[in-house]
Design an enzyme around this catalytic site. Sequence first.
Site, PDB file in Angstrom:
ATOM      1  N   LYS A 176       0.822  -1.222   0.000  1.00 45.70           N
ATOM      2  CA  LYS A 176       0.000   0.000   0.000  1.00 45.70           C
ATOM      3  C   LYS A 176       0.852   1.267   0.000  1.00 45.70           C
ATOM      4  CE  LYS A 176      -2.093  -1.918   3.559  1.00 45.70           C
ATOM      5  NZ  LYS A 176      -1.700  -3.319   3.385  1.00 45.70           N
ATOM      6  N   ILE A 177       1.855   1.316   0.874  1.00 43.84           N
ATOM      7  CA  ILE A 177       2.628   2.558   1.020  1.00 43.84           C
ATOM      8  C   ILE A 177       3.650   2.709  -0.113  1.00 43.84           C
ATOM      9  CG2 ILE A 177       4.224   3.806   2.542  1.00 43.84           C
ATOM     10  CD1 ILE A 177       2.756   2.317   4.895  1.00 43.84           C
ATOM     11  N   PRO A 191       7.617  -5.107   5.336  1.00 43.01           N
ATOM     12  CA  PRO A 191       7.461  -5.366   6.773  1.00 43.01           C
ATOM     13  C   PRO A 191       8.742  -5.975   7.342  1.00 43.01           C
ATOM     14  CG  PRO A 191       6.246  -6.976   5.466  1.00 43.01           C
ATOM     15  CD  PRO A 191       6.865  -6.043   4.492  1.00 43.01           C
ATOM     16  N   SER A 228      10.004   2.321   7.288  1.00 42.16           N
ATOM     17  CA  SER A 228       9.258   1.085   7.577  1.00 42.16           C
ATOM     18  C   SER A 228       9.539   0.531   8.968  1.00 42.16           C
ATOM     19  CB  SER A 228       9.513   0.064   6.482  1.00 42.16           C
ATOM     20  OG  SER A 228       8.804   0.461   5.329  1.00 42.16           O
ATOM     21  N   ARG A 229      10.666  -0.130   9.141  1.00 36.13           N
ATOM     22  CA  ARG A 229      11.065  -0.582  10.468  1.00 36.13           C
ATOM     23  C   ARG A 229      12.595  -0.492  10.543  1.00 36.13           C
ATOM     24  NH1 ARG A 229       6.716   0.294  11.755  1.00 36.13           N
ATOM     25  NH2 ARG A 229       5.137  -1.013  12.758  1.00 36.13           N
ATOM     26  N   ASP A 269       9.655  -6.442  -5.617  1.00 33.83           N
ATOM     27  CA  ASP A 269       8.741  -7.062  -4.663  1.00 33.83           C
ATOM     28  C   ASP A 269       8.594  -8.519  -5.081  1.00 33.83           C
ATOM     29  OD1 ASP A 269       6.311  -7.936  -3.247  1.00 33.83           O
ATOM     30  OD2 ASP A 269       5.962  -5.816  -2.852  1.00 33.83           O
ATOM     31  N   HIS A 284       9.698   8.364  14.153  1.00 37.01           N
ATOM     32  CA  HIS A 284       8.550   7.483  13.849  1.00 37.01           C
ATOM     33  C   HIS A 284       7.247   8.287  13.786  1.00 37.01           C
ATOM     34  CE1 HIS A 284       7.543   2.965  13.946  1.00 37.01           C
ATOM     35  NE2 HIS A 284       6.585   3.604  13.304  1.00 37.01           N
ATOM     36  N   GLU A 305      15.113   1.946  18.336  1.00 36.58           N
ATOM     37  CA  GLU A 305      14.315   3.133  18.691  1.00 36.58           C
ATOM     38  C   GLU A 305      13.508   2.983  19.980  1.00 36.58           C
ATOM     39  OE1 GLU A 305      11.867   3.146  15.025  1.00 36.58           O
ATOM     40  OE2 GLU A 305      10.103   3.029  16.328  1.00 36.58           O
TER      41      GLU A 305
HETATM   42  P1  NAI Z   1       1.941  -3.978   2.779  1.00 29.05           P
HETATM   43  O1  NAI Z   1       1.754  -5.253   3.500  1.00 29.05           O
HETATM   44  O2  NAI Z   1       0.799  -3.366   2.040  1.00 29.05           O
HETATM   45  O3  NAI Z   1       3.166  -4.123   1.749  1.00 29.05           O
HETATM   46  C1  NAI Z   1       4.373  -4.737   2.047  1.00 29.05           C
HETATM   47  C2  NAI Z   1       4.973  -5.226   0.735  1.00 29.05           C
HETATM   48  O4  NAI Z   1       6.309  -5.682   0.984  1.00 29.05           O
HETATM   49  C3  NAI Z   1       4.208  -6.407   0.092  1.00 29.05           C
HETATM   50  O5  NAI Z   1       3.862  -6.103  -1.249  1.00 29.05           O
HETATM   51  C4  NAI Z   1       5.205  -7.562   0.166  1.00 29.05           C
HETATM   52  O6  NAI Z   1       5.092  -8.467  -0.922  1.00 29.05           O
HETATM   53  C5  NAI Z   1       6.523  -6.799   0.131  1.00 29.05           C
HETATM   54  N1  NAI Z   1       7.686  -7.548   0.594  1.00 29.05           N
HETATM   55  C6  NAI Z   1       7.761  -8.478   1.574  1.00 29.05           C
HETATM   56  N2  NAI Z   1       9.035  -8.929   1.693  1.00 29.05           N
HETATM   57  C7  NAI Z   1       9.772  -8.249   0.766  1.00 29.05           C
HETATM   58  C8  NAI Z   1      11.138  -8.263   0.400  1.00 29.05           C
HETATM   59  N3  NAI Z   1      12.021  -9.065   1.008  1.00 29.05           N
HETATM   60  N4  NAI Z   1      11.548  -7.426  -0.584  1.00 29.05           N
HETATM   61  C9  NAI Z   1      10.685  -6.619  -1.212  1.00 29.05           C
HETATM   62  N5  NAI Z   1       9.366  -6.565  -0.914  1.00 29.05           N
HETATM   63  C10 NAI Z   1       8.917  -7.365   0.070  1.00 29.05           C
HETATM   64  O7  NAI Z   1       2.508  -2.949   3.875  1.00 29.05           O
HETATM   65  P2  NAI Z   1       2.378  -1.362   3.920  1.00 29.05           P
HETATM   66  O8  NAI Z   1       1.065  -0.972   4.490  1.00 29.05           O
HETATM   67  O9  NAI Z   1       2.795  -0.793   2.620  1.00 29.05           O
HETATM   68  O10 NAI Z   1       3.470  -1.018   5.035  1.00 29.05           O
HETATM   69  C11 NAI Z   1       4.844  -1.330   4.876  1.00 29.05           C
HETATM   70  C12 NAI Z   1       5.543  -1.161   6.212  1.00 29.05           C
HETATM   71  O11 NAI Z   1       5.554   0.219   6.570  1.00 29.05           O
HETATM   72  C13 NAI Z   1       4.819  -1.819   7.395  1.00 29.05           C
HETATM   73  O12 NAI Z   1       5.161  -3.187   7.509  1.00 29.05           O
HETATM   74  C14 NAI Z   1       5.313  -1.033   8.583  1.00 29.05           C
HETATM   75  O13 NAI Z   1       6.439  -1.673   9.118  1.00 29.05           O
HETATM   76  C15 NAI Z   1       5.730   0.311   7.972  1.00 29.05           C
HETATM   77  N6  NAI Z   1       4.935   1.434   8.477  1.00 29.05           N
HETATM   78  C16 NAI Z   1       5.577   2.491   9.065  1.00 29.05           C
HETATM   79  C17 NAI Z   1       4.855   3.573   9.544  1.00 29.05           C
HETATM   80  C18 NAI Z   1       5.512   4.763  10.181  1.00 29.05           C
HETATM   81  O14 NAI Z   1       4.825   5.569  10.833  1.00 29.05           O
HETATM   82  N7  NAI Z   1       6.810   4.971  10.043  1.00 29.05           N
HETATM   83  C19 NAI Z   1       3.401   3.594   9.453  1.00 29.05           C
HETATM   84  C20 NAI Z   1       2.827   2.447   8.761  1.00 29.05           C
HETATM   85  C21 NAI Z   1       3.576   1.413   8.309  1.00 29.05           C
END
Ligand code: NAI
Length: 334
Positions: A156-157, A209, A236-237, A176, A298, A266
């Site tokens: 999504k992001i 993630p 992300s993390r 991805d 964060h 963190e």
């Molecule tokens: P999502 O689940 O929609 O997308 C994650 C994508 O990563 C998926 O398409 C998956 O196939 C891909 N992926 C998994 N392993 C991979 C790899 N080894 N190499 C490349 N791609 C890989 O998650 P979303 O919503 O986009 O969020 C991503 C991350 O952002 C979350 O897991 C969270 O840790 C972080 N986040 C950080 C925030 C902040 O305030 N700093 C707020 C919200 C999310």
Amino acid sequence: MNTTVAVYDTKPYDRASLTRAEGAEQIAWRFLEFRLGPDAVHAAAGAHAVCVFVSDCASRPVLEKLVEYEVRLLALRCTGFNNVDLDAAKALGLAVTRVPIYSPYAVAEHVVALLLTLNRKIHRAYNRVREMNFALQGLVGFDLHGKTAGIIGTGKIGRITAQILRGFGMRVLAYDPAPSHAWAKQHAVEYVDSETLAAGSDVVSLHVPLTHETRHLIRRETLARMKPGAILINVSRGALIDTTALIEALKSGQLGGVALDVYEEEEGIFFEDLSGVVLQDDELARLLTFPNVLITSHQAFLTHEALSDIARTTVANLRALAAGQPFVEGSVLT
Ligand code: NAI
């Protein structure tokens, strides 16, 4: 009887958004300002549910205690769930929910804020001008237009980030393991392998993630493969990046700049006002000395829209628990 919820690591904006959500008045809130962990789990006694955020620790011993206190739901008010032992929760029969989706624009727009700030040195310019220093030396950036961005993780992001960067006229490469070809075609994004992405991108942004597989996804070898002078962004993390290797790559000049909204260690630092104490984390202290490193604490999720999305899903799940109804679709982890 109202559902009692122990909300750990509560900040004023959490309290405001949770109590404003529809149906919040039917919940007995127990707002706690400290984080969940072995020493703090006792504060959940008597609660039906526990609500946590990214720095709370939901390890097996903590979950065992929650179950002993007859807590029935652990509701994460975030997307990532790397801080929860899901196997243990499953074995203990404890329901765990998260907020699977909230404004991805909040996070993606923060990526772009970081990128523009770092590249155009706005953080330095702001301080200079306030000191009546109107000189421009050292503030040269580069046009994003015509440069290449590499998006690792097109969920999504990552997708929204890619789309915004396409709007700047950047070429966008993506990696991805589960690519979305229709989306890529629609936005003229090119899927490549991770090596090609690293070698060809002027800006690399991480949107995956944190799992066992992705821990230290960016390490010495990956950094060496990147285009010299590239900018690396991580919202992300923190543990996606090996911090020691990152510092080496900054010292050698291999990386042109780094923007972080998350940091490997963190926990206990981010979200807190430590301005009056001595920082004990030497790697974070070192990172803060680089002129080409920009760190936010964060805050990528911190928009009104994201906070109300988070509160809506969280409160809906707490009410579902009380009513014996199914949790919000897509939010169930166990
Ligand atoms: P999502 O689940 O929609 O997308 C994650 C994508 O990563 C998926 O398409 C998956 O196939 C891909 N992926 C998994 N392993 C991979 C790899 N080894 N190499 C490349 N791609 C890989 O998650 P979303 O919503 O986009 O969020 C991503 C991350 O952002 C979350 O897991 C969270 O840790 C972080 N986040 C950080 C925030 C902040 O305030 N700093 C707020 C919200 C999310």
